[in-house]
Design a protein around this motif. Sequence first.
Motif, PDB file in Angstrom:
ATOM      1  N   LYS A 136       0.907  -1.200  -0.024  1.00  0.00           N
ATOM      2  CA  LYS A 136       0.033  -0.087  -0.034  1.00  0.00           C
ATOM      3  C   LYS A 136       0.840   1.246  -0.129  1.00  0.00           C
ATOM      4  N   GLU A 137       2.123   1.235   0.916  1.00  0.00           N
ATOM      5  CA  GLU A 137       2.884   2.775   0.847  1.00  0.00           C
ATOM      6  C   GLU A 137       3.523   2.867  -0.501  1.00  0.00           C
ATOM      7  N   GLN A 138       3.566   1.953  -1.335  1.00  0.00           N
ATOM      8  CA  GLN A 138       4.467   2.125  -2.496  1.00  0.00           C
ATOM      9  C   GLN A 138       3.511   2.136  -3.608  1.00  0.00           C
ATOM     10  N   ARG A 139       2.152   2.240  -3.377  1.00  0.00           N
ATOM     11  CA  ARG A 139       1.434   2.461  -4.732  1.00  0.00           C
ATOM     12  C   ARG A 139       1.478   3.667  -5.037  1.00  0.00           C
ATOM     13  N   ASN A 140       1.320   3.938  -6.454  1.00  0.00           N
ATOM     14  CA  ASN A 140       1.398   5.351  -7.258  1.00  0.00           C
ATOM     15  C   ASN A 140       0.383   6.355  -6.504  1.00  0.00           C
ATOM     16  N   ILE A 141      -0.705   5.768  -6.441  1.00  0.00           N
ATOM     17  CA  ILE A 141      -2.059   6.686  -6.022  1.00  0.00           C
ATOM     18  C   ILE A 141      -2.940   5.979  -5.079  1.00  0.00           C
ATOM     19  N   SER A 142      -3.655   6.385  -4.180  1.00  0.00           N
ATOM     20  CA  SER A 142      -4.588   5.640  -3.579  1.00  0.00           C
ATOM     21  C   SER A 142      -5.921   5.992  -3.968  1.00  0.00           C
ATOM     22  N   ALA A 143      -6.965   5.237  -3.443  1.00  0.00           N
ATOM     23  CA  ALA A 143      -8.260   5.158  -4.024  1.00  0.00           C
ATOM     24  C   ALA A 143      -8.660   6.650  -3.772  1.00  0.00           C
ATOM     25  N   TYR A 144      -8.493   7.145  -2.560  1.00  0.00           N
ATOM     26  CA  TYR A 144      -9.149   8.652  -2.112  1.00  0.00           C
ATOM     27  C   TYR A 144      -8.376   9.538  -3.198  1.00  0.00           C
ATOM     28  N   ASP A 145      -6.998   9.431  -3.549  1.00  0.00           N
ATOM     29  CA  ASP A 145      -6.570  10.489  -4.140  1.00  0.00           C
ATOM     30  C   ASP A 145      -7.195  10.396  -5.846  1.00  0.00           C
ATOM     31  N   VAL A 146      -7.463   9.073  -6.185  1.00  0.00           N
ATOM     32  CA  VAL A 146      -7.868   8.880  -7.393  1.00  0.00           C
ATOM     33  C   VAL A 146      -9.210   9.804  -7.454  1.00  0.00           C
TER      34      VAL A 146
ATOM     35  N   GLY B 221      -4.993  10.467   9.819  1.00  0.00           N
ATOM     36  CA  GLY B 221      -4.754  11.806   9.193  1.00  0.00           C
ATOM     37  C   GLY B 221      -3.178  12.075   9.298  1.00  0.00           C
ATOM     38  N   LYS B 222      -2.657  12.927   8.525  1.00  0.00           N
ATOM     39  CA  LYS B 222      -1.146  13.268   8.668  1.00  0.00           C
ATOM     40  C   LYS B 222      -1.033  14.466   9.178  1.00  0.00           C
ATOM     41  N   MET B 223       0.147  14.574   9.893  1.00  0.00           N
ATOM     42  CA  MET B 223       0.481  15.978  10.553  1.00  0.00           C
ATOM     43  C   MET B 223       2.049  16.023  10.268  1.00  0.00           C
ATOM     44  N   ILE B 224       2.408  17.407  10.381  1.00  0.00           N
ATOM     45  CA  ILE B 224       3.869  17.947  10.428  1.00  0.00           C
ATOM     46  C   ILE B 224       4.356  18.534  11.636  1.00  0.00           C
ATOM     47  N   ILE B 225       5.440  18.180  12.307  1.00  0.00           N
ATOM     48  CA  ILE B 225       5.873  18.789  13.481  1.00  0.00           C
ATOM     49  C   ILE B 225       7.099  19.698  12.970  1.00  0.00           C
ATOM     50  N   VAL B 226       6.838  20.986  13.211  1.00  0.00           N
ATOM     51  CA  VAL B 226       8.181  21.889  12.893  1.00  0.00           C
ATOM     52  C   VAL B 226       9.080  22.168  14.044  1.00  0.00           C
ATOM     53  N   ARG B 227      10.353  22.076  13.881  1.00  0.00           N
ATOM     54  CA  ARG B 227      11.029  22.611  14.857  1.00  0.00           C
ATOM     55  C   ARG B 227      12.429  23.443  14.298  1.00  0.00           C
TER      56      ARG B 227
ATOM     57  N   VAL C 150      13.229  22.227  10.523  1.00  0.00           N
ATOM     58  CA  VAL C 150      13.011  20.592  10.400  1.00  0.00           C
ATOM     59  C   VAL C 150      11.715  20.145  10.496  1.00  0.00           C
ATOM     60  N   LEU C 151      11.072  19.634   9.235  1.00  0.00           N
ATOM     61  CA  LEU C 151       9.972  19.269   9.173  1.00  0.00           C
ATOM     62  C   LEU C 151       9.917  17.764   9.309  1.00  0.00           C
ATOM     63  N   ARG C 152       9.028  17.321  10.088  1.00  0.00           N
ATOM     64  CA  ARG C 152       8.740  15.921  10.212  1.00  0.00           C
ATOM     65  C   ARG C 152       7.516  15.402  10.010  1.00  0.00           C
ATOM     66  N   LYS C 153       7.319  14.287   9.223  1.00  0.00           N
ATOM     67  CA  LYS C 153       5.936  13.998   8.765  1.00  0.00           C
ATOM     68  C   LYS C 153       5.463  12.740   9.687  1.00  0.00           C
ATOM     69  N   TYR C 154       4.362  12.811  10.086  1.00  0.00           N
ATOM     70  CA  TYR C 154       3.662  11.694  11.048  1.00  0.00           C
ATOM     71  C   TYR C 154       2.199  11.448  10.618  1.00  0.00           C
TER      72      TYR C 154
ATOM     73  N   GLY D  75       7.432   7.015   6.340  1.00  0.00           N
ATOM     74  CA  GLY D  75       8.469   7.055   5.540  1.00  0.00           C
ATOM     75  C   GLY D  75       8.935   5.590   5.200  1.00  0.00           C
ATOM     76  N   GLY D  76       9.828   5.335   4.404  1.00  0.00           N
ATOM     77  CA  GLY D  76      10.214   4.121   3.914  1.00  0.00           C
ATOM     78  C   GLY D  76      10.759   3.297   5.192  1.00  0.00           C
ATOM     79  N   GLY D  77      10.540   2.123   5.347  1.00  0.00           N
ATOM     80  CA  GLY D  77      11.136   1.416   6.443  1.00  0.00           C
ATOM     81  C   GLY D  77      10.692   1.768   7.785  1.00  0.00           C
ATOM     82  N   GLY D  78       9.546   2.438   7.828  1.00  0.00           N
ATOM     83  CA  GLY D  78       9.284   3.074   9.422  1.00  0.00           C
ATOM     84  C   GLY D  78       9.737   4.113   9.793  1.00  0.00           C
ATOM     85  N   GLU D  79      10.836   4.578   8.975  1.00  0.00           N
ATOM     86  CA  GLU D  79      11.852   5.901   9.543  1.00  0.00           C
ATOM     87  C   GLU D  79      10.943   7.095   9.124  1.00  0.00           C
ATOM     88  N   THR D  80      11.127   8.259  10.114  1.00  0.00           N
ATOM     89  CA  THR D  80      10.444   9.501   9.887  1.00  0.00           C
ATOM     90  C   THR D  80      11.003  10.171   8.717  1.00  0.00           C
ATOM     91  N   ALA D  81       9.944  10.554   7.861  1.00  0.00           N
ATOM     92  CA  ALA D  81      10.270  11.405   6.641  1.00  0.00           C
ATOM     93  C   ALA D  81      10.452  12.899   7.193  1.00  0.00           C
TER      94      ALA D  81
END
Length: 593
Positions: free
Chosen positions: A303-313, A438-444, A452-456, A481-487
């Motif tokens: 799912k994480e590697q799909r080009n686009i999700s159903a909601y995006d489409v 939902g997604k959120m970005i924490i900014v420090r 530094v912007l981190r995506k969660y 992020g890939g492999g569970g690491e923070t983007a």
Amino acid sequence: MGEKYLTDKTLFQCNMNVGQLPFTCSGNKKASVSLAGNLLTISASGGPNAGTLCNSPMKAVGGAPQPCTCSLLGWRSASQVCTLEGKAVLTEKSFNQCQFGGKIKVFHCQSQVTTGAAVVAAMAMKTNIQEPKHPEKPDMSKHPEKPDMSKHPEKPDMSKKPDKPKMSKKPKDDNSILAEMLCSGECSREQREKCGYFTDHQTRQDSQVAVDNQSKILAENYAMATKDESHRDDIDDQYYALREKYGTRYWSYAAHHIISGNQVFKQLTELVRLADFLCYDINNAKNCIYLASKDEGYGAICKEQRNISAYDVMSLSKLQWHVGGHQYSFSKDELPLLRKNIEKNCRLTNAEIRSYAELLQEEVADFMAQLRQEQRCWCGEDAKAQKVLKQSFFRGMNRISQRIRQKLGAFQKHASDSYPYYVSKEAYRYAFTLPKTGKMIIVRRKADDTLVLRKYRVSWPLAGNKANEDGLDRLLLKPVGGGGETAEFVLEPLAMTKASLKNQCECIVFCENIGHFLFADVDLSLRLPFIPPFTRVVQAETLEEVALDEALLASERRQTMLRVWLRDEHFPHYVAPIAMIHQRIEEWSKGNG
């Protein structure tokens, strides 16, 4: 002994009902037979009691029985000798079927009426019952010849196993065929033999009746019908505009049979026979609408590697998602929110939530019931008359297709406008529920003045579920992020250089369609290349909170703040990442050349 006729006191049973609960059918009140009740004819109506569950594979969702919504398709094996007002009277051998494959037959004859009693009682009431003709009794005065017992027949060879008898279905008689057909049956035998609709019952068993449901042919017919732009409507225009703008880069297009050939149409054998006789094609252009589907290789990757999700489409294309079956159901946890949002958006009370297949089955079964009630003859006297009959049938089928097509096309304006027709579960969810995450970005801000912007991804468990090891029902903060690491993205201080402008543009791409930005210690919204729509500032009060993003939201107070924030402040409609990125870059470009 004469035929045994049924009255409205007879109990029937459907083999598909859970518990096999018996029920009655209503009869003709003009033909009351003493205390036995009212006679039942082939026009008798009824069905399982309200609340009965159906086990039919055509209705069951995930193996779970669904509420019975059957429509009777026509009584069979009625009397061949006795009629009431032109309708054959039901006998103890009579049975019916519903559109979901259930067989309704006699369970218990509380009151049976034999031939003589029925006729005498009905004649006394001056009802129009035709008396059956009884065959002449044989002359019993002549004794049959006794067989010659002097000759002993040869003993059979017991060493050889006897051949199993070949089971062949007994051909149906004319009356049985006429009882099934969606016509009046008032024509002469000679006319019947010339009617292809009638003779089809003599040459094909029900199991041989098939539907040539082919998406490729449907697509070809649609392309031919809409080749001329003047023949297109708004729904067609949108489809061709999408193909021109996006091609098949992010999704493919599915030519959808509005009336499903295999899942719905094929199940109504008698309607298919009539459609074949009148040359109706399930692959005709009026039964087509293009919907969005998965791109190549969609199911082969995670799912994480799909080009686009159903909601995006659905957000970009404004087309319903044509992936997953047309027969679906929702969990008990999901239904209350879904129903609440339907009632709010559509201004309804007690909103029904039914799958596309179930709604369509009901539509087509109603049309079939209408044809049975009209009792018209489908065999015209000449080619001109036959053409009129074909057009009448086509109009009825096309009305169903066009009505549902308009509902599916209404998805372009507002997804909720398609209610209650959604071809997939994801299309239903897109219209009335937001994703459970939902997604959120924490900014420090770092010491070197970079941000530094981190995506969660913030997820919250359904009510009553404990998602955390400590048993507390808390929001979960999962790194994206890939492999569970923070983007993570580093935004440099703005400078009028190519490298700085590129860094700003890359920041917009990194932020995708995220609207929630949580700033540590100070609001830094003006440092971003766009104005974030939903912001909050929290103070890092401990060393742990200074070092770890997760620690910023660990306290119960901040958990509550985050819940209220995500609940009360969000986009009114889902916006795809690509669409949001394009919008933000366009706005940023106006101020930065």
